[in-house]
Design an enzyme around this catalytic site. Sequence first.
Site, PDB file in Angstrom:
ATOM      1  N   ASP A 100      -8.712  -4.490  -6.564  1.00 30.20           N
ATOM      2  CA  ASP A 100      -8.345  -3.659  -5.414  1.00 30.20           C
ATOM      3  C   ASP A 100      -9.195  -2.388  -5.397  1.00 30.20           C
ATOM      4  O   ASP A 100      -9.104  -1.568  -6.313  1.00 30.20           O
ATOM      5  CB  ASP A 100      -6.856  -3.309  -5.502  1.00 30.20           C
ATOM      6  CG  ASP A 100      -6.331  -2.615  -4.262  1.00 30.20           C
ATOM      7  OD1 ASP A 100      -7.131  -2.024  -3.517  1.00 30.20           O
ATOM      8  OD2 ASP A 100      -5.106  -2.658  -4.035  1.00 30.20           O
ATOM      9  N   SER A 111       0.842  -1.189   0.000  1.00 31.97           N
ATOM     10  CA  SER A 111       0.000   0.000   0.000  1.00 31.97           C
ATOM     11  C   SER A 111       0.883   1.248   0.000  1.00 31.97           C
ATOM     12  O   SER A 111       1.635   1.462  -0.952  1.00 31.97           O
ATOM     13  CB  SER A 111      -0.956  -0.037   1.200  1.00 31.97           C
ATOM     14  OG  SER A 111      -1.966   0.942   1.062  1.00 31.97           O
ATOM     15  N   HIS A 137      -7.477  -5.298  -1.648  1.00 35.75           N
ATOM     16  CA  HIS A 137      -6.231  -4.602  -1.343  1.00 35.75           C
ATOM     17  C   HIS A 137      -5.252  -5.488  -0.591  1.00 35.75           C
ATOM     18  O   HIS A 137      -4.048  -5.228  -0.599  1.00 35.75           O
ATOM     19  CB  HIS A 137      -6.535  -3.353  -0.523  1.00 35.75           C
ATOM     20  CG  HIS A 137      -5.378  -2.418  -0.385  1.00 35.75           C
ATOM     21  ND1 HIS A 137      -4.621  -1.995  -1.471  1.00 35.75           N
ATOM     22  CD2 HIS A 137      -4.821  -1.819   0.703  1.00 35.75           C
ATOM     23  CE1 HIS A 137      -3.668  -1.178  -1.050  1.00 35.75           C
ATOM     24  NE2 HIS A 137      -3.770  -1.056   0.257  1.00 35.75           N
TER      25      HIS A 137
END
Length: 735
Positions: free
Chosen positions: A680, A605, A712
């Site tokens: 995602d 991320s 994600h």
Amino acid sequence: MTTLATFAQEKKTYTLEDVIPGGNNYFNLVPENIPGLQWWGDVCVRADVENIRSIQLKDGKESILVTLEEINQAIEKGEKPYQLSHELKPLRSLMSASLPWSERKVIVFQQNSYWVEYDFGQKKITNISRLNEKATNLDFCKTNDKVAYTVGNGLFVTGKGEESHQINPSQTEEGVVYGQAVHRNEFGIYKGTFWSPKGSYLAFYRMDQSMVTDYPQVNTSTRIATLEPDKYPMAGMTSHKVTVGVYDVKTGKVIYLQAGDPTDRYFTNVSWSPDEQHIYVIELNRDQNHAQLVCYQAATGEREGVLYEEKNPKYVEPQHPLVFLPWDESKFIYQSQRDGFNHLYLMDTKAKGEGTWKNGKLEGTTYLEHLKVTPLTQGDWLVQDILGFNAGKKEIIIGSTEISPLQTNLFSLNVKTGKRTLLGEKDGMHRASLSESGTYLIDNFSSFNVGREITLLPTNGKKGTTLLKADDPMSSQFKLPEITIGTFKAADGTTNLYYRLIKPVDFDPNKKYPAIIYVYGGPHAQLIHNTRFYDARGWDLYMAQKGYVMLTVDSRGSDNRGLAFENCTFRHLGVEEMKDQVKGAEFLKSLSYVDGERIGVHGWSFGGFMTTNLMLTYPDIFKVGVAGGPVIDWKFYEVMYGERYMDTPETNPEGYKGSDLKQKAGNLKGRLEIIIGGTDPTCVPQHSYSFLRACIEAGTHPDFFVYPEDGHNMMGRDRVHLHEHITRYFEDHLK
């Protein structure tokens, strides 16, 4: 015999199945816990599969209150007047049951499409409420025995023997969502319904997303791939509009707070006055640099006025709703970072403030107090949580970083004197829940040296009753690496940064080892705490077993060190954070046992953004990187988070250009793999696809792997596979 004894004591090596969530042995190797601990008023109870037991505060002795068997006998009887009883199936576990009323011997639980109350004094079911079979976001109100829930985009309320009542219009409103979290769960928002204290009203969010652009997610598991779009407002683009509704339980009528045009505003931290006459909302402008605490009339929705305002040239970030004092309903606690750290401020609704703008301790912060305000806590540390009150002693029970930014410790805070008393051990991380009167805590504590300790802890500062002391099962079964923490200076030359260093298992100081930096580096995250393995993940331990030195640095921009530590990255995400990670690489190179030519980096991320950026910005330092779910171009990221830290692409073109990793695609020298979930919803696939196109045009060659239909993060068995894959990449290219 000596040989056999030595062999029997020899410790094993561990696999990813042992250390990764989703692995088939992972949950056997975490420190023992006592699940289902909760409060029944001031009585500690434990709910497990078969029973709910009460636990004595003085000695920890247990007594059975209710059994699964007796509840299932009551279900089987299906007594009237609860005509739904015959539709209930036998209950399989009491783990999710709770006891909301201290004065009643009643447990509540959800069973499929029903909300059930069972009286274990009378040994019979006393309430069944029917839910829609697709009900989500359940919100139970113990003062009126009703449950609010959502189905799709609709909001419903049901109660004792009632049919569910739909609060929103029954006709389709394209793109409008009721009763769910808004603003993409930023600003401390995690739910969309808010019962009033006496249960007379239900406040709720209404979110109109009809004007928000669809991101075209594709489900490839169907015979022909199916378009399943997400509403995704990107930075600088049109965002959704939010209003706050109020449902009157008695009349069934709905009014909306008269907040004016909701365009480009955020409505956060909804809270009620104890008398249910007022609703308070913290309202934030689109630039997120001016917050206002606004009071509304609950019955009419009329806007009464602004009670407090705060400005900061970078951003103001309200995270917590108001909390009223239980012994004085005219006063509430407001949380603010206006002095650089999150602290508590007591506001008096019956006393006016000076009404002039003042400067906060943090440069650039100004505030305006329309009410009288008294600071309750101060200092270069932050309050993390309000657990509740001990009304008898007029104390607040809080969790804070006062002892160390690597810890959460518990304190009682006297409202009148400001005196704080440490509760429980000074060491480690403490997660706790408070009894109804505030006289006891269930304290779940761990540190680097303590696997887990659970204590029934009085809030007067004295010792409590220990229910569990658990060692770490990995320590007794496996060879573990040496893990240390320390500090070095940030790139600014003055700020101390915490690092965690893991040496390889069977460490040989005469060898030269490859090293990997595991990175995040962004807001609201901290990777190092005084807890098990100093927060090292199972994969870090696994790579140490494979012969890697593992380093993590909580760089400037990360959490729990104050607002100035975090917001120094404003409008230029990645720049200062990378400088600090390079200091980490320099630290590694200073170690005689690290091969400075073999340094890798991995993160997910924001950490994926950092990994990719480090590989492209410092290609002569970092040889191999694995970037998971990376932000590539902040123009593609969502409005609330992206604009808080970067402003808009229109107002900050240079900042966006500087953090657009497509612009650096030609710098890639080492081996970089990007891994994403195929659908995602957080860092949408466009980030990585656009980067691949930029690399093609620049003539560079990253590697790419997709987990189809994953979001994600990878969960379950996919998570084990993910870490097998990451490991192989470093083994192939760094070792």
